[in-house]
Design a protein around this motif. Structure first.
Motif, PDB file in Angstrom:
ATOM      1  N   GLY A 579     -23.494  10.666   9.953  1.00 38.54           N
ATOM      2  CA  GLY A 579     -24.182  10.416   8.682  1.00 38.54           C
ATOM      3  C   GLY A 579     -23.336   9.668   7.674  1.00 38.54           C
ATOM      4  O   GLY A 579     -22.106   9.576   7.784  1.00 38.54           O
ATOM      5  N   SER A 580     -24.037   9.117   6.687  1.00 38.52           N
ATOM      6  CA  SER A 580     -23.348   8.254   5.716  1.00 38.52           C
ATOM      7  C   SER A 580     -22.417   9.049   4.808  1.00 38.52           C
ATOM      8  O   SER A 580     -21.360   8.555   4.419  1.00 38.52           O
ATOM      9  CB  SER A 580     -24.373   7.482   4.882  1.00 38.52           C
ATOM     10  N   ILE A 581     -22.769  10.293   4.492  1.00 36.70           N
ATOM     11  CA  ILE A 581     -21.910  11.062   3.575  1.00 36.70           C
ATOM     12  C   ILE A 581     -20.555  11.280   4.235  1.00 36.70           C
ATOM     13  O   ILE A 581     -19.506  11.059   3.621  1.00 36.70           O
ATOM     14  CB  ILE A 581     -22.584  12.407   3.200  1.00 36.70           C
ATOM     15  N   ALA A 582     -20.587  11.670   5.510  1.00 42.13           N
ATOM     16  CA  ALA A 582     -19.336  11.886   6.246  1.00 42.13           C
ATOM     17  C   ALA A 582     -18.568  10.570   6.385  1.00 42.13           C
ATOM     18  O   ALA A 582     -17.335  10.543   6.265  1.00 42.13           O
ATOM     19  CB  ALA A 582     -19.641  12.463   7.621  1.00 42.13           C
ATOM     20  N   PHE A 583     -19.295   9.476   6.599  1.00 46.51           N
ATOM     21  CA  PHE A 583     -18.618   8.183   6.770  1.00 46.51           C
ATOM     22  C   PHE A 583     -17.927   7.749   5.470  1.00 46.51           C
ATOM     23  O   PHE A 583     -16.760   7.340   5.480  1.00 46.51           O
ATOM     24  CB  PHE A 583     -19.618   7.109   7.218  1.00 46.51           C
ATOM     25  N   PHE A 584     -18.655   7.862   4.363  1.00 44.77           N
ATOM     26  CA  PHE A 584     -18.046   7.435   3.091  1.00 44.77           C
ATOM     27  C   PHE A 584     -16.820   8.305   2.776  1.00 44.77           C
ATOM     28  O   PHE A 584     -15.811   7.811   2.267  1.00 44.77           O
ATOM     29  CB  PHE A 584     -19.063   7.507   1.942  1.00 44.77           C
ATOM     30  N   ALA A 585     -16.905   9.600   3.112  1.00 43.52           N
ATOM     31  CA  ALA A 585     -15.769  10.499   2.864  1.00 43.52           C
ATOM     32  C   ALA A 585     -14.590  10.098   3.754  1.00 43.52           C
ATOM     33  O   ALA A 585     -13.436  10.093   3.311  1.00 43.52           O
ATOM     34  CB  ALA A 585     -16.180  11.943   3.131  1.00 43.52           C
ATOM     35  N   LEU A 586     -14.902   9.744   5.001  1.00 43.71           N
ATOM     36  CA  LEU A 586     -13.847   9.336   5.935  1.00 43.71           C
ATOM     37  C   LEU A 586     -13.130   8.081   5.428  1.00 43.71           C
ATOM     38  O   LEU A 586     -11.904   7.972   5.475  1.00 43.71           O
ATOM     39  CB  LEU A 586     -14.474   9.067   7.308  1.00 43.71           C
ATOM     40  N   MET A 587     -13.913   7.142   4.915  1.00 41.68           N
ATOM     41  CA  MET A 587     -13.310   5.901   4.406  1.00 41.68           C
ATOM     42  C   MET A 587     -12.455   6.182   3.163  1.00 41.68           C
ATOM     43  O   MET A 587     -11.402   5.585   2.974  1.00 41.68           O
ATOM     44  CB  MET A 587     -14.408   4.871   4.049  1.00 41.68           C
ATOM     45  N   GLN A 588     -12.929   7.118   2.348  1.00 43.32           N
ATOM     46  CA  GLN A 588     -12.146   7.466   1.158  1.00 43.32           C
ATOM     47  C   GLN A 588     -10.808   8.082   1.572  1.00 43.32           C
ATOM     48  O   GLN A 588      -9.752   7.727   1.044  1.00 43.32           O
ATOM     49  CB  GLN A 588     -12.939   8.454   0.299  1.00 43.32           C
ATOM     50  N   GLN A 589     -10.870   8.976   2.571  1.00 43.60           N
ATOM     51  CA  GLN A 589      -9.629   9.600   3.082  1.00 43.60           C
ATOM     52  C   GLN A 589      -8.686   8.534   3.617  1.00 43.60           C
ATOM     53  O   GLN A 589      -7.485   8.570   3.401  1.00 43.60           O
ATOM     54  CB  GLN A 589      -9.973  10.490   4.274  1.00 43.60           C
ATOM     55  N   TRP A 590      -9.263   7.593   4.351  1.00 40.91           N
ATOM     56  CA  TRP A 590      -8.466   6.507   4.973  1.00 40.91           C
ATOM     57  C   TRP A 590      -7.740   5.727   3.884  1.00 40.91           C
ATOM     58  O   TRP A 590      -6.559   5.419   4.002  1.00 40.91           O
ATOM     59  CB  TRP A 590      -9.421   5.610   5.769  1.00 40.91           C
ATOM     60  N   ARG A 591      -8.470   5.446   2.801  1.00 38.20           N
ATOM     61  CA  ARG A 591      -7.853   4.681   1.707  1.00 38.20           C
ATOM     62  C   ARG A 591      -6.763   5.505   1.026  1.00 38.20           C
ATOM     63  O   ARG A 591      -5.694   5.010   0.721  1.00 38.20           O
ATOM     64  CB  ARG A 591      -8.908   4.264   0.673  1.00 38.20           C
ATOM     65  N   GLN A 592      -7.080   6.799   0.813  1.00 37.97           N
ATOM     66  CA  GLN A 592      -6.138   7.628   0.058  1.00 37.97           C
ATOM     67  C   GLN A 592      -4.887   7.972   0.856  1.00 37.97           C
ATOM     68  O   GLN A 592      -3.823   8.165   0.281  1.00 37.97           O
ATOM     69  CB  GLN A 592      -6.826   8.924  -0.391  1.00 37.97           C
ATOM     70  N   SER A 593      -5.023   8.038   2.171  1.00 33.64           N
ATOM     71  CA  SER A 593      -3.878   8.485   2.982  1.00 33.64           C
ATOM     72  C   SER A 593      -2.725   7.483   2.925  1.00 33.64           C
ATOM     73  O   SER A 593      -1.568   7.852   3.066  1.00 33.64           O
ATOM     74  CB  SER A 593      -4.302   8.687   4.434  1.00 33.64           C
ATOM     75  N   GLY A 594      -3.072   6.211   2.735  1.00 31.44           N
ATOM     76  CA  GLY A 594      -2.027   5.188   2.700  1.00 31.44           C
ATOM     77  C   GLY A 594      -1.445   4.898   4.076  1.00 31.44           C
ATOM     78  O   GLY A 594      -0.502   4.121   4.207  1.00 31.44           O
ATOM     79  N   GLU A 595      -2.019   5.493   5.140  1.00 32.78           N
ATOM     80  CA  GLU A 595      -1.486   5.281   6.503  1.00 32.78           C
ATOM     81  C   GLU A 595      -2.095   4.034   7.144  1.00 32.78           C
ATOM     82  O   GLU A 595      -1.514   3.444   8.035  1.00 32.78           O
ATOM     83  CB  GLU A 595      -1.833   6.487   7.401  1.00 32.78           C
ATOM     84  N   PHE A 596      -3.298   3.703   6.756  1.00 29.76           N
ATOM     85  CA  PHE A 596      -4.026   2.540   7.285  1.00 29.76           C
ATOM     86  C   PHE A 596      -4.114   2.561   8.806  1.00 29.76           C
ATOM     87  O   PHE A 596      -3.861   1.566   9.493  1.00 29.76           O
ATOM     88  CB  PHE A 596      -3.405   1.231   6.774  1.00 29.76           C
ATOM     89  N   ASP A 597      -4.480   3.720   9.310  1.00 27.49           N
ATOM     90  CA  ASP A 597      -4.609   3.891  10.766  1.00 27.49           C
ATOM     91  C   ASP A 597      -5.570   2.877  11.362  1.00 27.49           C
ATOM     92  O   ASP A 597      -6.669   2.682  10.850  1.00 27.49           O
ATOM     93  CB  ASP A 597      -5.193   5.285  11.080  1.00 27.49           C
ATOM     94  N   GLY A 598      -5.155   2.273  12.459  1.00 25.70           N
ATOM     95  CA  GLY A 598      -6.068   1.410  13.208  1.00 25.70           C
ATOM     96  C   GLY A 598      -5.991  -0.055  12.836  1.00 25.70           C
ATOM     97  O   GLY A 598      -6.626  -0.882  13.493  1.00 25.70           O
ATOM     98  N   VAL A 599      -5.264  -0.388  11.769  1.00 25.95           N
ATOM     99  CA  VAL A 599      -5.110  -1.814  11.444  1.00 25.95           C
ATOM    100  C   VAL A 599      -3.619  -2.143  11.334  1.00 25.95           C
ATOM    101  O   VAL A 599      -2.794  -1.271  11.098  1.00 25.95           O
ATOM    102  CB  VAL A 599      -5.797  -2.218  10.110  1.00 25.95           C
ATOM    103  N   THR A 600      -3.306  -3.399  11.522  1.00 24.21           N
ATOM    104  CA  THR A 600      -1.930  -3.855  11.347  1.00 24.21           C
ATOM    105  C   THR A 600      -1.913  -4.877  10.227  1.00 24.21           C
ATOM    106  O   THR A 600      -2.777  -5.774  10.183  1.00 24.21           O
ATOM    107  CB  THR A 600      -1.421  -4.513  12.658  1.00 24.21           C
ATOM    108  N   PHE A 601      -0.988  -4.706   9.318  1.00 23.05           N
ATOM    109  CA  PHE A 601      -0.790  -5.702   8.249  1.00 23.05           C
ATOM    110  C   PHE A 601       0.449  -6.523   8.585  1.00 23.05           C
ATOM    111  O   PHE A 601       1.428  -6.010   9.118  1.00 23.05           O
ATOM    112  CB  PHE A 601      -0.543  -4.999   6.906  1.00 23.05           C
ATOM    113  N   ARG A 602       0.384  -7.764   8.246  1.00 28.31           N
ATOM    114  CA  ARG A 602       1.580  -8.613   8.390  1.00 28.31           C
ATOM    115  C   ARG A 602       1.782  -9.381   7.102  1.00 28.31           C
ATOM    116  O   ARG A 602       0.818  -9.721   6.419  1.00 28.31           O
ATOM    117  CB  ARG A 602       1.396  -9.613   9.535  1.00 28.31           C
TER     118      ARG A 602
END
Ligand code: NDP
Length: 602
Positions: A579-602
């Protein structure tokens, strides 16, 4: 044996389940999505833009920008706004229409109006500082709001309208994208954001004779006011003395029918499946209520609405409309009589609430439409969210007019079009004009709907990649081998009926990432191959649409459930199944964690 609770609510669950299954079965077709024809070749006249006052003349551009946003609807405008706020200077929206507005540019048909309350549907009202004039704003006001938003965020001036993207290619040498258009533009961009929208390529029924019709015909998303006269508020004087056919009875047709009926000599409405038509109850915005709003009110209202339609309501229903009513019914069943609910699972209570809601909608037909056989044909027999619910206070009553005929095709659709008529159930109906209210391509490939392919690193085509292995993204947004490309869409992300909420969340996410990149000195972001693989498998394993809920025997076919056909293979195109509520919460956690799991920055 009928459960006491069903009897209490006047619902015969077994009989209705059987009726729903019957209505579904008679509509199932072996050709599924293939029943429709693409608007191209001889049919490309159905794509002509009748709203453009003139063709814009300009020289081809050959410039370098920070970002190109493909598509100038609410999604594109918000993405561009957030990119500018993140710190990018040159952000260019490229838009096919002659004005920004996306779906509200194309859908200027008579009666067009938002069907979700405008206080939650129109995005960023508090930031832009505008409140809609009505609870359900009409198309011209919504289109103007899109322009106002774009001006407010200063993304309107640099936009290229009447411009179609033809190719997007990654250049490894300088790590920029090249975006080419039908006007020979060649733009170099560090970032590309795809906001091409889910419902914009008109589709037509694959019946014989469409090309050979000698009268006038058009699709609802390319309304021909030169022919009909009037505007999206009505007054279609050009239809006086004309016999008109409307093919289709989805959310669009419901809004059009009363206006065409008011002007045409005779209107034939060709119906394959009736829509559920609930109360509209529009009203001007209450000034006192508007004055009472506190900062943050819109976010609270949007989340409250989404919680209700997602089955996770809080104690208060702020919007209190036909969308949220179903959940209120579930709550009421428990609250009013918790004892009688015993022996029923939550799932069965939700089913009961849905049956009660649809019964109410069918009663509304009986109470409005005078001819009992016409009324019977207009009654929907399927679950409320199997198709887009509609809300209208004039549609049903229109069938009481002497100049309106409902041609019910018993789930089979029209047979064919002849030189001067629409043929259904073997009967020929002579008409001067045919209006196709037959919807938009949904089940076709992303590449076909976008109208161009994206070529990433190592000359990898996005279309080919997704055709081969199924859609592969991280969070529905990033794809491996496609650096600095953001896709905003409904697949592999959080889907909600209030689509602009999805768009706003996604635009905020893009803005956050780019701001982080600018402050941390990174110029490239790319999804990791493993991460996108795992995300795609998670999506497929937990897919709801097309398999469970709306793929069941209680749902007639339509674009919501892949025309009632189970998907071949894993449902990679599904939204996030929790569901969208869980998804939006997951994205917020992803942003807040600062770990950026799953992507690579260069
Ligand atoms: P839909 O795809 O919802 O409806 C198409 C209609 O055409 C259906 O009634 C379909 O019947 C009918 N049809 C298809 N083929 C035939 C045929 N051969 N003969 C007869 N009828 C046929 O398109 P819409 O444009 O109505 O709506 C698309 C979406 O746009 C909505 O679902 C909604 O998301 C959005 N929308 C939003 C509005 C808003 O105010 N926010 C307003 C209008 C639309 P069947 O059901 O049997 O397939």
């Amino acid at each position: 044996m009928t459960h006491r609770l069903d009897a209490l609510h006047g619902v015969d669950t077994d009989a209705l389940r059987a009726k729903y299954a019957l209505e579904r079965d008679k509509r199932l077709r072996s050709d599924g999505n293939e029943q429709y024809v693409e608007v191209s070749g001889d049919l490309s006249t159905f794509e002509v833009d009748h709203y453009a006052a003139q063709t814009i003349e300009r020289d081809a551009l050959n410039d370098k920008v920070d970002a190109v946003v493909v598509g100038g609807g609410f999604g594109g405008i918000m993405a561009a706004a957030r990119l500018r706020q993140a710190g990018l200077r040159d952000v260019r929206i490229i838009e096919k229409g002659s004005r920004l507005g996306g779906t509200w540019y194309w859908n200027q048909y008579p009666g067009a109006q938002c069907d979700i309350e405008s206080y939650v549907y129109l995005p960023l009202l508090e930031e832009v500082g505008i409140l809609p004039s009505e609870r359900y704003a009409r198309a011209p006001e919504i289109l103007e709001y899109a322009q106002a938003m774009a001006s407010h965020f200063r993304v309107a001036e640099s936009a290229l309208t009447q411009t179609v993207v033809t190719e997007v290619t990654w250049n490894e040498s300088d790590e920029y994208w090249t975006v080419r258009t039908n006007r020979d533009d060649s733009l170099r961009a560090r970032f590309v954001v795809m906001c091409t929208g889910p419902l914009h390529r008109p589709k037509l029924p694959g019946v014989k004779g469409i090309e050979g019709f000698a009268g006038h015909s058009f699709h609802t998303s390319r309304w021909d006011y030169d022919y009909t006269g009037g505007n999206s508020l009505g007054g279609l004087s050009g239809l006086e003395g004309k016999k008109v056919a409307i093919i289709g009875t989805g959310a669009t047709a419901i809004q059009i029918v009363p206006h065409v009926a008011a002007s045409a000599e005779h209107l034939y409405v060709f119906q394959r499946t009736p829509s559920s038509v609930d109360l509209r109850n529009n009203a001007p915005t209450n000034r006192e209520w508007a004055r009472s709003l506190q900062p943050g009110w819109q976010r609270e209202r949007i989340q409250n609405f989404n919680a209700h339609i997602s089955g996770q309501p809080g104690p208060v229903n702020l919007v209190n409309d036909g969308w949220t009513d179903l959940m209120d019914k579930v709550i009421a069943i428990f609250r009013d009589d918790p004892k009688t609910a015993e022996g029923k699972s939550l799932e069965q209570i939700v089913e009961l609430a849905n049956l009660v809601k649809m019964q109410e909608i069918r009663h509304r037909v009986d109470n409005t439409v005078l001819n009992p056989s016409v009324a019977e044909s207009l009654k929907p027999y399927y679950g409320l969210f199997c198709k887009r619910p509609t809300f209208n206070d004039e549609y049903l009553d229109t069938f009481n007019r002497a100049n309106v005929t409902l041609v019910d095709t018993d789930g089979q659709g029209v047979d064919r079009i002849s030189e001067g008529a629409v043929v259904a159930q073997g009967v020929s109906y002579d008409v001067d004009c045919i209006i196709y209210a037959t919807g938009f391509e949904v089940g076709t490939t992303y590449e076909r709907r976008s109208g161009f392919d994206v070529i990433g690193r190592d000359a990898q085509s996005l279309g080919a990649k997704w055709d081969e292995v199924g859609i592969r993204t991280l969070h529905g947004m990033h794809s491996h081998q496609f650096p600095n490309l953001f896709v905003i869409s409904q697949f592999q992300g959080g889907w909600t009926a209030n689509y602009t909420q999805l768009l706003e969340e996604a635009a905020n996410h893009v803005g956050f990432i780019v701001k982080h990149m600018l402050s941390s000195g990174h110029s490239i972001i790319e999804a990791d191959r493993n991460a996108e693989h795992e995300w795609a498998e998670l999506i497929a394993a937990n897919a709801v649409n097309g398999t469970g809920g709306i793929g069941g025997t209680n749902c007639t076919p339509g674009y919501y459930n892949n025309e009632g056909r189970p998907l071949d293979g894993p449902a990679y195109g599904a939204p996030y199944g929790f569901g969208s509520i869980a998804f939006f919460a997951l994205m917020q956690q992803w942003r807040q964690s600062g770990e950026f799991d799953g992507v690579t920055f260069r």
